[in-house]
Write a protein that holds these residues in place. Structure first.
Motif, PDB file in Angstrom:
ATOM      1  N   ASN A   1       0.835  -1.196   0.000  1.00  0.00           N
ATOM      2  CA  ASN A   1       0.000   0.000   0.000  1.00  0.00           C
ATOM      3  C   ASN A   1       0.874   1.252   0.000  1.00  0.00           C
ATOM      4  O   ASN A   1       2.109   1.168   0.048  1.00  0.00           O
ATOM      5  CB  ASN A   1      -0.995  -0.020   1.161  1.00  0.00           C
ATOM      6  N   VAL A   2       0.242   2.397  -0.076  1.00  0.00           N
ATOM      7  CA  VAL A   2       0.967   3.654  -0.200  1.00  0.00           C
ATOM      8  C   VAL A   2       1.982   3.831   0.933  1.00  0.00           C
ATOM      9  O   VAL A   2       3.153   4.130   0.701  1.00  0.00           O
ATOM     10  CB  VAL A   2      -0.031   4.829  -0.219  1.00  0.00           C
ATOM     11  N   LEU A   3       1.539   3.578   2.151  1.00  0.00           N
ATOM     12  CA  LEU A   3       2.422   3.806   3.287  1.00  0.00           C
ATOM     13  C   LEU A   3       3.630   2.876   3.239  1.00  0.00           C
ATOM     14  O   LEU A   3       4.771   3.306   3.461  1.00  0.00           O
ATOM     15  CB  LEU A   3       1.630   3.592   4.580  1.00  0.00           C
ATOM     16  N   ASP A   4       3.395   1.599   2.915  1.00  0.00           N
ATOM     17  CA  ASP A   4       4.502   0.647   2.848  1.00  0.00           C
ATOM     18  C   ASP A   4       5.462   0.994   1.716  1.00  0.00           C
ATOM     19  O   ASP A   4       6.671   0.826   1.831  1.00  0.00           O
ATOM     20  CB  ASP A   4       3.980  -0.781   2.658  1.00  0.00           C
ATOM     21  N   ASN A   5       4.904   1.471   0.615  1.00  0.00           N
ATOM     22  CA  ASN A   5       5.750   1.913  -0.486  1.00  0.00           C
ATOM     23  C   ASN A   5       6.692   3.021  -0.029  1.00  0.00           C
ATOM     24  O   ASN A   5       7.889   2.953  -0.262  1.00  0.00           O
ATOM     25  CB  ASN A   5       4.880   2.434  -1.636  1.00  0.00           C
ATOM     26  N   VAL A   6       6.120   4.022   0.623  1.00  0.00           N
ATOM     27  CA  VAL A   6       6.931   5.177   0.995  1.00  0.00           C
ATOM     28  C   VAL A   6       7.896   4.816   2.125  1.00  0.00           C
ATOM     29  O   VAL A   6       9.016   5.304   2.175  1.00  0.00           O
ATOM     30  CB  VAL A   6       6.028   6.362   1.389  1.00  0.00           C
ATOM     31  N   ALA A   7       7.475   3.921   2.992  1.00  0.00           N
ATOM     32  CA  ALA A   7       8.326   3.553   4.123  1.00  0.00           C
ATOM     33  C   ALA A   7       9.373   2.503   3.727  1.00  0.00           C
ATOM     34  O   ALA A   7      10.179   2.085   4.555  1.00  0.00           O
ATOM     35  CB  ALA A   7       7.470   3.015   5.269  1.00  0.00           C
ATOM     36  N   TYR A   8       9.376   2.098   2.461  1.00  0.00           N
ATOM     37  CA  TYR A   8      10.242   0.993   2.039  1.00  0.00           C
ATOM     38  C   TYR A   8      11.722   1.262   2.309  1.00  0.00           C
ATOM     39  O   TYR A   8      12.419   0.444   2.902  1.00  0.00           O
ATOM     40  CB  TYR A   8      10.029   0.717   0.551  1.00  0.00           C
TER      41      TYR A   8
END
Ligand code: ADP
Ligand code: MG
Lengths: 732, 360
Positions: free
Chosen positions: B100-107
């Motif tokens: 999801n968006v958050l996991d993408n950015v927190a990758y």
């Protein structure tokens, strides 16, 4: 990177100083050897050099030391990489040369005698000490090469390429080369090309008599005919099943999915047994036809028809598994795009869906063709006078003739055919790009199939599914009656008890059934080899799909090579190559695992590459630029997107390890017997019912394993929005 | 915040004679340039000229065949992408479709080993920066193109990279969004004081956002400089033509004194920077808006001509004139007094937008 160099140097040094250099007879992990350590059989290289009269083992140490020495240079200095590469290559070369040069009877390469003197001391196969040192040398080469900027400076990729190349050379190329050397030598080991040509152009190989009304054709014609029929029909049926499951609203289509798994998890000759029970001279269908229509019983099933039906029963589900991945991955938005451009359903299918299906079709056809060429269980049981290459090779070795040279010649032929199949496929596929899972999120609904096509699909898949069901009913039923082959249908538990009796004694459970040993070995070997196959296969797929390096074509060819070699030949070649030091493996369980890993790996490679070709490369690159190393990228980004391919690979390799006959039959030993070899023994002894009962148990074990794999790996979630909702509304 | 995210500030990027070959074909050939810290530099050029390859060389996704690459003064030529402090926003955004968006950015922070909660905090902070709150749990497939791109930018920003790379960031957006997004990128670059390399094939976009522009042609650098320099003083016919409409006129250099040259264009003569030309025939580039059109002869030197075509475009008029020195394309702000086709007009040259083009 410097840490890795230090780590591997330390491992090599530890192995040199302490670990047993040679293989331990009773197994390293039995730890019985510790009592004697260090004696003449269990010593480390250091002790051998010091005390046990094998001074040449000292020669390994300088190369290990050189690896440590590389740390004197900073990483940017080219000498850092160069020193490592030199140390690694030198170490590998020296270790193998001494292993081949000095064997069980002392010096093998007699021409070395004037240089180093006579050597009487015997040397056995590599053990853990040698293995770890060899692996450390491989890692030194990899790290060195990466430090020099090759493979984009990526140590993970360099290591993967180099280690997998080395393993493939050792366990695919080396045994086959050893074996093929037999094709051009006579029984005394002298070169004999005239003999080779005489074997190659023998009449029973090339005859085309049957085309003009003659009695029979040569083995090449038979093999190709069977291969093409099996490949083409199984691919079409696999596609039909995939379309039905993914793209139609047929009730129970999920059940169809489960049903098509059945033939995969069956040892091939079991299907042949069921076919005989149905269509043989005393078979059920034969009997019915005689009673109902007065058709006299005949032996028509023995030959091409029987073998083809059996092969289709086992191959269609494989094709289905390949095709379903492709059909599921076809991006609905492409089809939507076509439809919004005013194309009819049929036009959409023909111009958009079909071209996208082609790579999968090619893969499935290749699989079917090659599987058919390699199949040996079905032709053995059902072939009759219909000779194919695999059985001919088998009988050239185990039959009365015992002529390994002839077997090797036949193997070369088979290799040429398989490579031909690859080549044709490459031409057909062209160089189109099929990236449909991109970094841009995808959404949309699948297009409905044209009605006419749907009707054709139903009329082919449903009867076949029913036929498959009946075959399996026979197999299951056969285990519970006295003798299904002779229509003796009295119920009995006897066969199961013979095989799987468990007695409760005061000292606990006692597995007294005759099949327990082979069953347990089979499960162990399969459970160990499946994940190893998956790791190897997908890693190689990743390397091939995502990196470019010199020699990539050769590398790809090597990885596919094992697929092209029929099991019978692999079995024989392993015996020839691994019966003597330094790679002395016959009689161990390890040789079974190795055999399966390298035989099944190409399927993982294919599945992985097909899946990767649909995943945008910039996803990996994005991960790299975010600071994730390649290993992390593979784990967190690539693996989750490859789930369907992982499941397919694990299932395939587990199941093939449990059901394979051809290679295994040469490699089993009293201590490590496999289920299939045991069952073939029962068939030869005429105990059909026991064979069928055991097969049913095997099928049960595999079904369980598949469920575990599917639950363990899980499904890929990309969010096709509205799919469920629309399905609930009946779609439109 | 953990150590790994302490600000290192923007870094310089330096190419020294870098060449990248695929087989025998050079995608980038003997390229040298420096990007100063905290500036936005665009790589501009037609498709296939080697822009993306240059960007990937900075990122470490390609390793140079020859030459040296330095980031923040350190030699990174053979370092892999993961070892460079560089982030990239891909043309296709390359969002991980299974996260999801958050996991993408927190990758980025997650794989760097930060605590999950810290990584999420950082990710939320960057998402707020690009104006994308409340989308944390969406999958990329559930976002519009513009939103996906902002996620991609936020994801690149979490690494607080020394250098940030954009490959044609506007190419997948609809026309209306483009201006806004390019302004957002420029604002972000200025506010956060980032070093940015930005690839585009659109000269207007390049002029609008850049501190400096590097124009590439056939794997080589054709010219680099400030936007104004490139537009007003193109160094070659290619650049003059590529940087927008231009009248390329045959002229004569009459005399060179120091770095000034006296150039005769038809009936008029004017002083222009000599740029290494010698006396004799030469080419002059004149931008369409550097020619002012009047119906009657102005004071001072002017080129007479006949109006062949006239078009009204709302904000300005476009004329094509036939003159002694050739056909001239002119843009005129004066829409109130259109000049009729067939009439005679006089053209005067402005100070800027007229330059000698060295013949290369
Ligand atoms: N991986 C590659 N293999 C071979 N040639 C490539 C590869 N990547 C780019 N090229 C070639 O290098 C040249 C420059 O490509 P690229 O940098 O992508 O251009 P641009 O981004 O300016 O359009 C092109 O001619 C292209 O075909
Ligand atoms: Mg590009």
């Amino acid at each position: 990177m410097r840490k890795l160099v230090a780590g591997w140097s330390a491992a090599a040094l530890t192995a040199f100083l302490f670990l047993p250099w040679q293989a331990i007879e009773d197994g390293f992990f039995g730890f019985g050897w510790i009592q004697d350590y260090p004696d003449d059989r269990t010593a480390s290289a250091l002790f051998y050099g010091l005390a046990f009269d094998r001074p040449w083992l000292w020669g390994v140490l300088p190369f290990v030391a050189l690896g440590v020495l590389a740390l004197a240079f900073p990483r940017e200095d080219r000498r850092f990489g160069q020193t490592l590469v030199f140390a690694g290559l030198g170490g590998l070369g020296y270790t193998f040369l001494q292993g081949f040069a000095i064997g069980i009877t002392g010096l093998q390469w007699t021409w070395l005698a004037p240089l180093i003197g006579e050597v009487e001391t015997s040397q056995y196969g590599f053990g853990w000490g040698a293995t770890i040192i060899l692996f450390a040398f491989l890692m030194m080469v990899s790290l060195g090469v990466a430090a020099l900027g090759y493979f984009r400076g990526d140590a993970f990729i360099a290591g993967s390429v180099i280690v997998s190349t080395a393993l493939i050379l050792a366990f695919v190329f080396f045994p086959i080369a050893t074996m093929l050397a037999g094709a051009v030598t006579d029984e005394h080991g002298n070169l004999a090309f005239d003999l080779f040509w005489r074997r190659f152009f023998a009449d029973d190989i090339w005859e085309l008599n049957c085309l003009v009304g003659g009695p029979r054709c040569g083995v090449v014609f038979n093999t190709v005919l069977l291969g093409v029929l099996t490949g083409a029909l199984s691919t079409l049926m696999g596609l039909a099943f995939a379309l039905v499951v993914v793209r139609t609203g047929l009730p129970w289509r999920k059940g169809l999915r489960a049903l098509t798994i059945l033939p995969i998890i069956t040892p091939p000759f079991v299907i042949s047994l069921a076919i005989i029970v149905l269509f043989g001279r005393t078979g059920i269908v034969t009997w019915f036809l005689e009673v109902a229509f007065g058709i006299p019983p005949s032996r028509w099933i023995y030959g091409l028809p029987g073998v083809l039906i059996s092969q289709l029963l086992s191959q269609i589900p494989v094709a289905f598994l390949v095709m379903i991945g492709v059909v599921e991955a076809i991006s609905p938005s492409l089809e939507e795009a076509s439809q919004t451009l005013g194309a009819s359903r049929w036009q959409t299918f023909r111009t958009v869906t079909w071209p996208l299906l082609r790579p999968g079709l090619a893969a499935a056809f290749l699989l079917g063709f090659v599987e058919s060429l390699a199949d040996f269980g079905n032709p053995l049981v059902l072939g009759g006078n219909f000779d194919v290459l695999s059985t001919k090779i088998f009988f050239a070795i185990v039959g009365a003739q015992h002529d390994p040279g002839r077997a090797a010649v036949l193997a070369i032929l088979l290799l040429i055919m398989t490579l031909g199949a690859f080549w044709i496929q490459m031409r057909w596929l062209g160089k189109q790009s099929y990236v449909t899972v991109t970094g841009k999120g995808d959404s949309g609904l699948s297009a409905e199939l044209p009605r006419k096509l749907k009707r054709i699909l139903y009329w082919t898949t449903i009867p076949w599914a029913a036929f498959t069901l009946i075959t399996y009913a026979i197999v299951i039923f056969g285990g519970f009656v006295r003798d299904i082959g002779r229509f003796d249908l009295e119920f009995t538990w006897r066969h199961y008890l013979d095989a799987f009796r468990v007695e409760l004694t005061e000292r606990g459970m006692f597995f007294s059934g005759s099949a327990w040993d082979s069953l347990i070995t089979t499960i162990q070997v399969s459970a160990i080899s499946a994940p190893l196959t998956g790791i190897m296969g997908l890693l190689v797929a990743y390397i091939l799909a995502r990196t470019k390096f010199a020699g990539q074509r050769t590398f790809e060819f090597l990885t596919m090579l094992s697929f092209a070699i029929p099991g019978t030949v692999v079995g024989v070649s392993y015996i020839v190559a691994f019966n003597v030091p330094p790679l002395e493996l016959t009689g161990t369980g390890l040789i079974l695992v190795i055999c399966f890993v390298f035989r099944n790996m190409p399927v993982g490679v294919r599945a992985g590459m097909a899946a990767l070709s649909q995943i945008d490369k910039s996803l990996d690159e994005a991960s790299l630029t975010l600071g994730a190393r390649t290993a992390t990228t593979v784990r967190r980004v690539v693996m989750p997107l490859l789930r369907p391919a992982i499941v397919a690979t694990l299932v395939f390799s587990f199941v093939h390890a449990m059901t394979a006959v051809s290679a295994v039959i040469f490699l089993v030993s009293a201590r490590h017997n496999m289920a299939t070899a045991y069952i073939v023994g029962r068939v030869e002894a005429g105990e059909f019912a026991l064979a069928i009962a055991y097969s049913t148990v095997l099928i049960g074990v595999m079904a369980l394993a598949i469920v575990i794999i599917q639950l363990g790996v899980g499904r890929r979630q990309l969010g096709r929005r509205g799919q469920q909702t629309a399905a609930a509304l009946g779609g439109h | 915040m953990t150590k790994s995210t302490t600000k290192k500030g923007p870094a310089s990027v330096e190419f020294r004679n870098v060449t990248k070959r695929y087989g025998t074909v050079a995608a980038v050939s003997d390229v040298s340039f420096t990007i100063e810290p905290g500036t936005l530099v665009t790589l501009l050029g037609p498709s296939g000229c080697g822009k993306t390859t240059t960007l990937r060389l900075i990122a470490g996704l390609e390793i140079a065949t020859e030459g040296q690459i330095k980031i923040a003064g350190e030699d990174v030529t053979n370092l892999s992408a993961a070892d460079r402090d560089v982030s990239m926003v891909f043309q296709s955004y390359a969002l991980f479709p299974h996260m999801n968006v958050l996991d993408n950015v927190a990758y980025g922070p997650t794989v760097a080993g930060q605590k999950k909660s810290d990584a999420y905090d950082l990710a939320r902070q960057k998402l707020a920066l690009v104006g994308l709150k409340d989308y944390d749990l969406r999958l990329p497939s559930e976002l519009s193109g513009g939103q996906q791109q902002r996620v991609a930018v936020a994801r690149a920003l979490t690494m607080e990279p020394q250098v940030l790379l954009f490959d044609e960031p506007l190419s997948n957006l609809d026309a209306k969004l483009r201006r806004r997004v390019r302004e957002d990128i420029r604002d972000l670059q200025r506010d956060l004081n980032l070093t940015v390399a930005y690839v585009t094939h659109d000269q207007q976009e390049a002029l609008a956002v850049s501190d400096r522009v590097i124009v590439m042609s056939n794997a080589r650098i054709a010219q680099m400089g400030a936007p104004r320099e490139l537009y007003e003083a193109p160094a070659s016919l290619f650049v003059a033509d590529f940087m927008g409409d231009s009248n390329l006129i045959d002229a004569t250099v009459e005399r060179v004194s120091g770095d000034q040259a006296l150039v005769k264009i038809g009936v008029t003569s004017l002083e222009l920077p000599s740029r290494g030309t010698k006396t004799g025939p030469c080419k002059v580039s004149i931008r369409p808006e550097s020619l002012s059109v009047t119906a009657s002869a102005p004071q001072g030197p002017a080129i007479p001509g006949t109006i062949r075509k006239a078009a009204y475009l709302g904000t300005h008029m476009e004329y094509t004139l036939a003159a002694e020195i050739g056909e001239l394309f002119v843009v005129d702000r004066d829409v109130a007094n259109p000049k009729p086709v067939g009439s005679t007009a006089y053209l005067a040259l402005a100070r800027t937008g007229v330059s000698l083009v060295p013949s290369v």
